[in-house]
Structures are given as structure tokens and as C-alpha cells.
Design a protein around this motif. Structure first.
Motif, mmCIF file in Angstrom:
data_model
loop_
_atom_site.group_PDB
_atom_site.id
_atom_site.type_symbol
_atom_site.label_atom_id
_atom_site.label_comp_id
_atom_site.label_asym_id
_atom_site.label_seq_id
_atom_site.Cartn_x
_atom_site.Cartn_y
_atom_site.Cartn_z
ATOM 1 N N SER A 67 -2.751 -18.359 6.908
ATOM 2 C CA SER A 67 -3.212 -16.992 7.155
ATOM 3 C C SER A 67 -4.582 -16.963 7.823
ATOM 4 O O SER A 67 -4.935 -15.983 8.490
ATOM 5 N N SER A 68 -5.366 -18.044 7.660
ATOM 6 C CA SER A 68 -6.687 -18.085 8.311
ATOM 7 C C SER A 68 -6.567 -18.051 9.825
ATOM 8 O O SER A 68 -7.477 -17.577 10.511
ATOM 9 N N ALA A 69 -5.467 -18.555 10.364
ATOM 10 C CA ALA A 69 -5.250 -18.479 11.811
ATOM 11 C C ALA A 69 -5.094 -17.029 12.246
ATOM 12 O O ALA A 69 -5.625 -16.607 13.281
ATOM 13 N N MET A 70 -4.348 -16.237 11.448
ATOM 14 C CA MET A 70 -4.206 -14.810 11.747
ATOM 15 C C MET A 70 -5.543 -14.090 11.643
ATOM 16 O O MET A 70 -5.891 -13.272 12.507
ATOM 17 N N VAL A 71 -6.273 -14.396 10.578
ATOM 18 C CA VAL A 71 -7.572 -13.742 10.385
ATOM 19 C C VAL A 71 -8.500 -14.041 11.561
ATOM 20 O O VAL A 71 -9.228 -13.165 12.046
ATOM 21 N N THR A 72 -8.464 -15.278 12.039
ATOM 22 C CA THR A 72 -9.300 -15.650 13.188
ATOM 23 C C THR A 72 -8.975 -14.797 14.399
ATOM 24 O O THR A 72 -9.878 -14.290 15.087
ATOM 25 N N VAL A 73 -7.684 -14.622 14.688
ATOM 26 C CA VAL A 73 -7.278 -13.800 15.832
ATOM 27 C C VAL A 73 -7.772 -12.368 15.660
ATOM 28 O O VAL A 73 -8.301 -11.753 16.597
ATOM 29 N N LEU A 74 -7.618 -11.817 14.471
ATOM 30 C CA LEU A 74 -8.014 -10.429 14.231
ATOM 31 C C LEU A 74 -9.526 -10.246 14.302
ATOM 32 O O LEU A 74 -10.006 -9.177 14.693
ATOM 33 N N ILE A 75 -10.282 -11.279 13.926
ATOM 34 C CA ILE A 75 -11.738 -11.173 13.983
ATOM 35 C C ILE A 75 -12.244 -11.263 15.421
ATOM 36 O O ILE A 75 -13.140 -10.521 15.825
ATOM 37 N N VAL A 76 -11.674 -12.162 16.230
ATOM 38 C CA VAL A 76 -12.148 -12.318 17.606
ATOM 39 C C VAL A 76 -11.505 -11.307 18.538
ATOM 40 O O VAL A 76 -11.837 -11.265 19.730
ATOM 41 N N ALA A 77 -10.595 -10.474 18.047
ATOM 42 C CA ALA A 77 -9.879 -9.531 18.901
ATOM 43 C C ALA A 77 -10.851 -8.577 19.589
ATOM 44 O O ALA A 77 -11.793 -8.068 18.986
ATOM 45 N N ALA A 78 -10.621 -8.337 20.859
ATOM 46 C CA ALA A 78 -11.428 -7.413 21.648
ATOM 47 C C ALA A 78 -10.593 -6.981 22.853
ATOM 48 O O ALA A 78 -9.730 -7.725 23.318
ATOM 49 N N PRO A 79 -10.827 -5.772 23.365
ATOM 50 C CA PRO A 79 -10.013 -5.276 24.478
ATOM 51 C C PRO A 79 -10.354 -5.885 25.830
ATOM 52 O O PRO A 79 -9.704 -5.568 26.821
ATOM 53 N N VAL A 80 -11.374 -6.727 25.880
ATOM 54 C CA VAL A 80 -11.806 -7.338 27.139
ATOM 55 C C VAL A 80 -11.744 -8.850 26.993
ATOM 56 O O VAL A 80 -12.205 -9.405 25.986
ATOM 57 N N ARG A 81 -11.183 -9.527 28.011
ATOM 58 C CA ARG A 81 -10.980 -10.969 27.918
ATOM 59 C C ARG A 81 -12.294 -11.716 27.738
ATOM 60 O O ARG A 81 -12.386 -12.649 26.931
ATOM 61 N N GLY A 82 -13.319 -11.317 28.461
ATOM 62 C CA GLY A 82 -14.597 -12.006 28.337
ATOM 63 C C GLY A 82 -15.176 -11.908 26.936
ATOM 64 O O GLY A 82 -15.796 -12.844 26.441
ATOM 65 N N MET A 83 -14.939 -10.762 26.277
ATOM 66 C CA MET A 83 -15.424 -10.615 24.904
ATOM 67 C C MET A 83 -14.688 -11.564 23.968
ATOM 68 O O MET A 83 -15.292 -12.180 23.081
ATOM 69 N N VAL A 84 -13.372 -11.695 24.156
ATOM 70 C CA VAL A 84 -12.588 -12.598 23.310
ATOM 71 C C VAL A 84 -13.028 -14.041 23.510
ATOM 72 O O VAL A 84 -13.233 -14.798 22.552
ATOM 73 N N LEU A 85 -13.187 -14.445 24.772
ATOM 74 C CA LEU A 85 -13.577 -15.819 25.060
ATOM 75 C C LEU A 85 -14.971 -16.125 24.519
ATOM 76 O O LEU A 85 -15.212 -17.188 23.933
#
Length: 687
Positions: A67-85
Motif C-alpha cells: 500500500s505504500s506504493a499507492m500512498v507514494t503515488v497519491l502524495i506526489v500526484a499533481a496536475p502538471v508533469r513537472g510538478m510530479v517529476l
């Protein structure tokens, strides 16, 4: 019906304060309109897909705590690719640092576990304080370095011989989440930050030109200071977008100086605009048609920019020639006033800075080097950092003590929940207010996870059906993030829904364990919210006075030291004004008065800096410099500044053409400072 917002509370009663803010959050939930933009829906779909992909890969690799993999995705989620990276990069950095510190603490405290919680609390407090002082996702790296230690250490301290294995497993599952988020973002999300930079900068120039139209039309006199502060906030916000775009595009990284140079120019233009708005419309009796002429010319520039057309350089050449003609008339007139010089100087500054922003925009679009290298200044709030760090320390120690005293053996993860929430709240502009919404989101997420686990997942089998059951909850949390009223609640919901659900392969259904884990998260969230509300509570008057003192300190520094980098000083002062505006009710008379006072002191500081910079950059006599230094080295009265301005203007009228402009500019800046002193107080003083 009783209005919950009208309930009376005792200001000295922290529980009553918390109840009051809970009522306010629920009132916001009721008032939140049901909006569903297409961009928000697309963001929710892609992020949900990335989270489920990360969970599937973690299952496939048979990693611990998938589940930590899911949490990681949800924490780094952002509507802009540069923000996610960018966020993913700093999350990875913070995870590595936190993992190393966790191993060190387990090694040092393995034989003396009772000191592990205090040592862990000290580390999280240091990272929380550092996160408060940093900005963008650098702050997030500090947060991750902090709460990764309890994430790994609380499990490893129970089995120190397996600490290395636990750390590697945790880093591996977080890496899976980061990779999945990066891959999905690169495929499905366009380079939004890079694509939006030019339109955002063009919009900032148009915003400045709109304010210029109001100022030259006589309508800006009625505009509140909050309008100018809001405009500078929108302009300075482009700097964060530059950082995100630089992560996704080497070209943006290479040309970032052009964009920051444009930001600096527009901020300087806003400063000049506010000065123009304060001057009487009949200041230029020597050339009464100048104001209308310049307004029409700048409106023409705005019209071209608004249609996406190129603005010819000749337009600004003609404006400068027109201003030079008016300047000659004013300087040759024996009856010309300091107000006329001040008006012309600020008008010339406005035209120069808008032209500079236009050139920077053209340079970025054409991929040309910047005109100059510019830095944007940001204030560092050491007091807020110490306060947030102490809150995190006290919250973790209190949670550990609570578990020890109550004998709640199954609540060993409560310090982790408190550490995570306290660290994340430190990133908020007003963490005390955000803590209530976040705690509500945690509680709602835990309840939703229990429902999903025992009423949905217990009836299905296989990953596809699991994904179909979980996806609606993730979508709801991500869609709610797009609504500013719900963003705080949604942040707590989407993270702790997955934490409480804790999907495994195979899935286990232990009601007692699930209820205990949900209760631990809820109590931890309430603990963290209470700490942020009750420990070192923020006093609006004290915080306002502190920001005013910080602005006055900038003024004192400019008086007593050589002129520094104007862009750094100006942007730093405006950031303080933005902080002040967010804490005040700009619609209330008291809020307007305090913001006006702070803006006046800020403009005094910037005017004195312009005066000193004008004489430092030109070949003028030492007597002129001594005159300026004598005028501003102490807290002068309006009469002292006005006298020095008249003297510099007189020297400028007989000086060589090379130094005349610098002397006139210095005189105009001193005249502006004199006007501000006369209007605001009778003395430049530290609040």
C-alpha cells in the motif's frame, strides 16, 4: 435552524476553538459547489490509474507493505508533469536520507529503546523546522526525510537485527510508486508547466498594463493595497512554475533567467504604479497631455499582447522619446515641483520595466539568452520554523507517552501518524487552520476504508475487482482536491484511506486489527490537530506586528548599508506583504489600515534603495552622495527628506547630462519617501 458558525466559544479554551473550527469546516463542505472541470476529472483518472498500477507492481514483486506504493503515488500526484517529476525527485532524496538516519537511530537505540521516541522526535522536529524554511518541493524533501524515520524505525526497533531488510523493503516500495507515477505522468500528462509559462507571463504583463490603465486614468486612487499585493502574488507565483517546468524541460532550465528577469521587471512596474496612483492627476502642469498620451500608448501595447501579436520595439522608443520631451520641459521650468519629477520618474520606470518584461518574454519564446541574471528573494521565517518544529517534537513525544501510559500495545504506530501529519501541516501557509480540515479528512478516510474493506472487498476476488472497488474512493478524494474548499479534507482522506485499507496479497480481513489501526490514525490526527491549535497558538495581532517589524527591518537595513540587489529586496518585501495579506481580512477596515501601513513602509524602503542605487551607478560628486547618506542614515522627517530631494534636484539641473538623470531619479525617490512619511506617520520608525 441554529447556525453552527454563530456558536459562542471561549477564546482561552482550546477544545472550544477546535469545535468552532470543526463547525466551520463542515459549513465549508456544505457550501462547496459541485464543480467537475474536465481537467480535474482527467487528473483524477490518471492518478487513480497510476496508484492502482503501483499496487499491482508491488503485488507482482511481492514487496512488503504494497500500500505504500499507492500512498507514494497519491502524495506526489499533481496536475502538471513537472510538478510530479520534481516532487518525485525530492521524495526519493528524502527517503534515502530518512532511511539512513533510521538505520543510525536503530543502531544507537537498539539496546535502549526507551530513548528511541525522543530521539525520533528530535529528528522529525529538525526536519519539520527545515521544511518550514524551504520552499516548493525542497521543503517536501525535508518532510520525507523526517517521517521516513518513524516509518522505518518503529518497525525496525522491534527487530533490530532485521533493520537493514526493513529499510531496503521500504525504499523499494516507495521507488515503485515513484516510477509508476513518473511513467503514467510522462505518457498521459502533457508538459503543462513548460506549455503554460509563456501564456502566464503574457497574462502577468497584461495584468500590469490593466493596473497601469487604472492608474493613468485616475481610477487607481480608489484601489485598495490588497489589489496590488494580489497582483504581485500572481506574478511571483510564476517562479514556482519555472522550477517545475525546468524539471521537465532542459530548454526552460537554460532560459529560466529570462523568465525571472521578467518577473523582477513586472514587480518593479507594480511599485511604480502604486506611486503614480498616489500623485495628483494635475502634477504635470508643464505637459498636461502626457498622461492621456501615455495611457493610450500603453493600451495599444495591451491590445497587441492580448491578441497574441508582437509588440514592435518602436512603440517603447516613441514612449521614451515622449517622456524625455516632457522631462526637458519640467527641468527647464523654474516653477516645476518635486511632484512633477516624481511623476515623470515613476512613469519612466513603468515604461522601462514593461518594455524589459516584453523583451524577456520574446527572449524566452525565441530561445535567446536573458538580458541579465536575476534572483528572486524569499524571506525565511525562523520563528515559524521553530514553532512548527517544537509542535512536531511535542506531538510525537506526547503520542508515545500516551501509548505507554494507557498500555495501548496495539497503538505503537500512533507516533508515526502524528509525525506524518505534523510534518505535512508544516508545509501549509496556515497550519493551525489546515490541521482541522486534515484531521476530518483522516477520520472520513478511515471510515471509508472500513466500509470498503468489509462491505466491498470481502465479497470480491482478484485484482480487477479490487481495483473497481477502490477506484471510486480514490477518484472522489482526487476530484475533491480541485475544490479549494475541500482540498484540506481531501488531502487527509486520500492518503489515510489507503493507509487504513492497507491492501495485501492475499487480502486479510481482521476486524479487530482494522478497527484498531483506524482508531490509531483518528486519534493521531486529533492529537496533531490539537497540538497545532493549542501549542504556541498563532496570535493574529502578534503575527501582524512581527511581519510589520520585519518590513521595517528591511527599511533600517537599507538606511544603514549600501544598496543591495534590488530584485532580491523587492521580491522579498512583497513576499512579506503577501504573507500579511493572507493573515488579514482585507475587507475589514482594520485589515485595510494595517496592510496600507505595511505597504507604505515597504514603499519607503524601496524608494530609499532606488535613491541610493541611482547615485551609486552614476558618476556624481561625493557631495551629492554625502547629502543622500546624511538624509537617510537616521530616521528622518518628511521635511528632511523633502529638503534633501530639493537639493539633489537643484544639483541635477546644473550637472552634466551623464549624471543629471541619476540625480533627478534620486531626488524623485526621496520625494516619494517624504510623501509616504508625511501621509503615514511623521517619522520613519521601526514598528
Amino acid at each position: 435552524m441554529t447556525d453552527v458558525l454563530a456558536l459562542q466559544t471561549n477564546p482561552a479554551d482550546p477544545p472550544a476553538k477546535i469545535r468552532h473550527h470543526v463547525f466551520r469546516v463542515f459549513a465549508k463542505l456544505r457550501a462547496a459547489p459541485p464543480t467537475l472541470p474536465v481537467s480535474a476529472l482527467y487528473f483524477a483518472l490518471t492518478t487513480t490509474f497510476a496508484a492502482l498500477l503501483a499496487l499491482f507492481v508491488a503485488f507482482w514483486l511481492q514487496l512488503d507493505s504494497p500500500s505504500s506504493a499507492m500512498v507514494t503515488v497519491l502524495i506526489v500526484a499533481a496536475p502538471v508533469r513537472g510538478m510530479v517529476l520534481s516532487k518525485s525527485l525530492y521524495r526519493m532524496l528524502g527517503t534515502f536520507v530518512g532511511g539512513g538516519v533510521a538505520l543510525l537511530l536503530v543502531d544507537l537505540c537498539g539496546q535502549n529503546s526507551e530513548i528511541f521516541i525522543p530521539a525520533l522526535a528530535v529528528w522529525v522536529a529538525l526536519c519539520t523546522a527545515l521544511a518550514t524554511m524551504l520552499r516548493n518541493f525542497r521543503a517536501y524533501a525535508a518532510v520525507l526525510a523526517g517521517y521516513t524515520v518513524p516509518l522505518i524505525g518503529l518497525s525496525a526497533i522491534q527487530a533490530p537485527e532485521h533493520a537493514w531488510d526493513i529499510t531496503i523493503a521500504r525504499v523499494a516500495v516507495i521507488t515503485v510508486g515513484i516510477v509508476c507515477a513518473g511513467v503514467v505522468t510522462s505518457v498521459f500528462l502533457p508538459g503543462g508547466a513548460r506549455r503554460d509559462l509563456a501564456p502566464r507571463l503574457r497574462g502577468a504583463i497584461l495584468l500590469t498594463l490593466s493596473l497601469a490603465h487604472d492608474a493613468l486614468n485616475g481610477a487607481a486612487e480608489a484601489l485598495p493595497e490588497s489589489r496590488y499585493v494580489e497582483a504581485t502574488g500572481r506574478i511571483l507565483g510564476i517562479d514556482s512554475l519555472i522550477e517545475f517546468a525546468a524539471t521537465e524541460s532542459p530548454r526552460v532550465a537554460r532560459r529560466a533567467n529570462a523568465l525571472r528577469s521578467a518577473i523582477s521587471a513586472l514587480i518593479a512596474a507594480i511599485t511604480a504604479l502604486r506611486a503614480i496612483a498616489d500623485l495628483p492627476p494635475n502634477s504635470l502642469t508643464e505637459d498636461p497631455e502626457l498622461v492621456a498620451d501615455m495611457r493610450d500608448r500603453l493600451d495599444g501595447v495591451a491590445l497587441r499582447l492580448g491578441h497574441g501579436d508582437a509588440v514592435p520595439a518602436e512603440s517603447f522608443v516613441e514612449m521614451r522619446a515622449r517622456l524625455a520631451l516632457a522631462g526637458d520641459r519640467v527641468e527647464q521650468s523654474p516653477s516645476s515641483s518635486l511632484e512633477a519629477l516624481q511623476f515623470l520618474d515613476n512613469l519612466d520606470e513603468l515604461v522601462t520595466q514593461i518594455d524589459a518584461a516584453r523583451l524577456d518574454l520574446d527572449a524566452f519564446v525565441a530561445d535567446r539568452p536573458a538580458r541579465t541574471i536575476v534572483s528572486i528573494g524569499y524571506p525565511v521565517d525562523f520563528r515559524a520554523a521553530l514553532r512548527n518544529g517544537f509542535r512536531a517534537f511535542l506531538g510525537i513525544v506526547a503520542a508515545g507517552a500516551f501509548c505507554y501510559v494507557t498500555g495501548w500495545s496495539d497503538a505503537a504506530q500512533m507516533p508515526l501518524a502524528v509525525a506524518v501529519i505534523c510534518s505535512l501541516l508544516a508545509l501549509q501557509p496556515n497550519p493551525a487552520v489546515a490541521s482541522i480540515a486534515f484531521a476530518i479528512g483522516v477520520c472520513v478516510g478511515d471510515i471509508a476504508a472500513l466500509f470498503c474493506q468489509f462491505f466491498l472487498l470481502s465479497r470480491v476476488d482478484g485484482f480487477p475487482l479490487l481495483a473497481m472497488c477502490v477506484a471510486p474512493f480514490l477518484m472522489a478524494g482526487l476530484l475533491a482536491t480541485a475544490n479549494p474548499r475541500l482540498a484540506g479534507v481531501a488531502s487527509g482522506f486520500r492518503i489515510f484511506f489507503v493507509v487504513a485499507l492497507a491492501p495485501t496479497n492475499p487480502m486479510t480481513f481482521n476486524a479487530a486489527s482494522a478497527l484498531n489501526n483506524a482508531l490509531v490514525s483518528m486519534v493521531g490526527a486529533i492529537f496533531a490537530a490539537y497540538v497545532y491549535r493549542a501549542v504556541l497558538p498563532t496570535n493574529l495581532r502578534v503575527e501582524t506586528a512581527r511581519l510589520l517589524r520585519a518590513i521595517s527591518a528591511e527599511l533600517a537595513q537599507i538606511r544603514n548599508r549600501p544598496a543591495g540587489d534590488r530584485a532580491v529586496t523587492e521580491s522579498r518585501i512583497y513576499h512579506r506583504l503577501i504573507q500579511l495579506a493572507t493573515r488579514l481580512d482585507a475587507t475589514a477596515p482594520e485589515g485595510q489600515e494595517l496592510l496600507a501601513k505595511a505597504y507604505a513602509e515597504s514603499r519607503m524602503a524601496l524608494a530609499l534603495q532606488r535613491a541610493r542605487a541611482a547615485l551609486n551607478e552614476a558618476d556624481v560628486t561625493n557631495s551629492a552622495r554625502d547629502l543622500l547618506e546624511k538624509a537617510i542614515s537616521v530616521s528622518p522627517s518628511a521635511a528632511d527628506l523633502s529638503k534633501a530631494a530639493h537639493a539633489l534636484a537643484a544639483i541635477g539641473r546644473v550637472a552634466t547630462p551623464l549624471s543629471r538623470q541619476a540625480l533627478i531619479r534620486a531626488a524623485a525617490a526621496l520625494a516619494e519617501a517624504a510623501t509616504l512619511v508625511a501621509v503615514s506617520s511623521n517619522q520613519l520608525r521601526v514598528v
